[in-house]
Design a protein around this motif. Structure first.
Motif: not given
Length: 203
Positions: A37-41, A150-164
Motif C-alpha cells: 500500500q505504501k509503495v503504491a502511494q 519506478i516501483v523499485a525506487v519506491a519499494d527501496a524507500l519504504d523498506a529503508m524507512v520502515s521497521y524490519r
C-alpha cells in the motif's frame, strides 16, 4: 482497498482482479500487504513527478499494490527470518517476482494483455537493477520497463524507512534519500531517483 473514483482511465476488470490479488496478500501476510500500500502511494506520486499520463500512473499504482504478491508462495518462516538467509532461502526469496507473475496471471487470466501488462511488469521486474545485477533475470537499463524502475525506487524507500525484522532500526528519510542517490545509476534509475530527491530538496 481500491477507490474506484481514482481510476477513471482503468477498466473495471483489472480493478476487480487486483482486489482479488490484494485479498490474497492480506490473508497471507498483512505486513506485506501494508508495505505494498505504501509503495503504491509513493509510486503513484513518482509517476506524476515523471509526468506520466494519468492512465499510465494508475496502472503503475495497481502494479505496486501487488508487487510482492509472490511472497504469498514463500514460507513465513523465511519471509520473517531475523537472521541472515541461507543460500537456499535467498534463492527462494529471489523467485518471488516470477512467482508473483504466475499468481497474478492465474487470477487475471480473463483480462486482456493490454490491460494487465504494466501490472505484470511491475510484479515481475521490480527487483531488476539498471546495472544488470538484479533478479530474477539480470535485465539492465531500459530493458527494464519504466513502471518497474519506478516501483523499485519506491519499494527501496519504504523498506529503508520502515521497521524490519532483520535490522535494529530504520533510516530516516534524509538517510534513505542519500542511499538512493548513492546507488543511482547502479541499482536504481537515475532519473527516477533524481525526481524524488529534487522534490524533497525543493519542498
Amino acid at each position: 482497498m481500491l477507490n474506484n473514483r481514482v481510476f477513471d482511465g482503468v477498466s473495471a476488470r483489472i480493478l476487480v482482479k487486483t482486489r482479488r490479488c490484494q485479498k490474497k496478500l492480506w490473508q497471507y501476510d498483512p505486513d506485506t500487504y501494508l508495505h505494498c500500500q505504501k509503495v503504491a502511494q509513493v509510486s503513484y506520486f513518482l509517476s506524476h513527478l515523471l509526468r506520466l499520463p494519468s492512465d499510465a500512473a494508475q496502472y503503475v499504482y495497481l502494479g505496486a499494490l501487488i508487487h510482492d504478491l509472490g511472497k504469498t508462495a514463500i514460507p513465513k518462516i523465511v519471509l520473517h527470518k531475523t537472521g541472515a538467509l541461507t543460500p537456499e532461502e535467498r534463492a527462494m526469496m529471489q523467485r518471488h517476482p516470477s512467482l508473483g507473475r504466475e499468481i497474478a496471471l492465474s487470477i487475471m487470466k480473463n483480462v486482456p494483455e493490454t490491460e494487465k501488462q504494466v501490472v505484470l511488469d511491475v510484479v515481475e521486474f521490480h527487483h531488476e537493477r539498471v546495472d544488470g545485477k538484479g533478479y530474477p533475470y539480470g535485465m539492465s537499463g531500459t530493458e527494464i520497463p519504466l513502471a518497474a524502475r519506478i516501483v523499485a525506487v519506491a519499494d527501496a524507500l519504504d523498506a529503508m524507512v520502515s521497521y524490519r525484522s532483520y535490522r535494529s532500526k530504520p533510516k530516516n528519510v534524509k538517510q534513505a534519500l542519500e542511499e538512493l542517490k548513492h546507488n543511482s545509476g547502479y541499482q536504481f534509475d537515475r532519473k527516477v531517483v533524481g525526481k524524488l530527491v529534487e522534490f524533497f530538496t525543493t519542498y
